[in-house]
Design a protein around this motif. Structure first.
Motif: not given
Length: 283
Positions: A95-105, A107-110
């Motif tokens: 969840s840390v990795l997933a949340a970081y990707a959603l918060a920082r990257l 992503l078009r489909a965020r």
């Protein structure tokens, strides 16, 4: 009429109403736990006596001794603890990795991903039982800890990820950039800067994942028939006889099962409350 209106408004929005609501919530939350505790200290004769007595007249710990001798309660506790702690660790890592990707990257489909996470978290567990069972049987994982650790991780991931996303979004990017300029990789900056600064959210997600795994019954009953690997919720059902329910002994076993979670929440109470309130404000 004009003089009474402010008084009524003051009561409905002021301290007295808050105290009343607080007392109702406390009684509603504490009464079942107190009733279980009082029952665990009674004899079966006193429990079935009429009229009903609220407090035990002659408290006894014999039920607690029976709880440990009638069934291998320590083994149940150990199995539950290992499954809960391992699934919590795995849940937090993913969840840390997933949340970081959603918060920082970028992503078009965020938004679509977040909506999907919320939708998945609403599925009733019973609808997932058969598919999960077939998957575990195909992987030859039935009657192992892994058969519980993996589903518990999957079931806790949506809520934990959503909690952590709100915290990570509140961490300034400059802190990570400074760490990376000093030689950290992005993953290093995540675990050395972002995660420590989001400690309340991490603790909140961890507590929720641990409690979900500790209390879960349906999957533990369905995926595990090995007596040596039974978790506490399933083990407690073994105290009942064919024609009798020793409620004082069952209550004693329940109290023993509640204590670890209660201690955990008391120790990390401030961080959990801070995590829930901060996450709610940021979300």
């Amino acid at each position: 009429m004009n003089a009474e209106a402010p008084t009524q408004h003051s009561f409905l929005s002021g301290t007295p109403l808050r105290i009343l609501v607080g007392l109702i919530l406390v009684v509603n939350g504490m009464f079942p736990a107190l009733w279980i505790l009082f029952t665990s200290l009674k004899t079966e004769a006193e429990l079935t006596a009429k009229p009903i007595t609220w407090l035990p007249h002659a408290p006894t710990i014999a039920n607690y001794l029976r709880a440990f001798t009638d069934q291998p309660l320590l083994l149940f506790l150990f199995n539950s603890f290992m499954v809960a702690i391992l699934s919590t660790a795995l849940t937090l890592f993913i969840s840390v990795l997933a949340a970081y990707a959603l918060a920082r990257l970028q992503l078009r489909a965020r938004d679509l991903i977040l909506s999907a996470i919320i939708a998945v978290s609403t599925f009733p567990l019973v609808t997932l039982l058969v598919p999960l069972f077939e998957i575990m049987r195909a992987l030859n994982l039935l009657n192992t800890w892994v058969a519980l650790i993996l589903p518990y991780t999957v079931l806790s991931l949506p809520v934990c990820t959503l909690i952590l996303v709100s915290f990570f979004e509140g961490i300034p990017r400059d802190l990570e950039n400074s760490a990376m300029i000093d030689g950290c990789t992005r993953i290093g900056a995540l675990f050395k800067v972002v995660v420590p600064l989001s400690a309340p959210g991490v603790f909140t997600a961890g507590i929720l994942a641990f409690v979900n795994a500790w209390d879960e019954f349906l999957l533990a009953l369905s995926f595990n028939s090995n007596p040596m690997l039974r978790t506490l919720p399933v083990g407690i059902t073994l105290y009942q006889g064919e024609f009798a329910f020793p409620w004082p002994v069952i209550s004693a076993a329940l109290v023993v099962g509640i204590v670890p979670v209660a201690v955990l929440i008391v120790i990390f109470q401030e961080r959990v409350v801070s995590g829930l309130t901060s996450g709610g404000i940021k979300g």
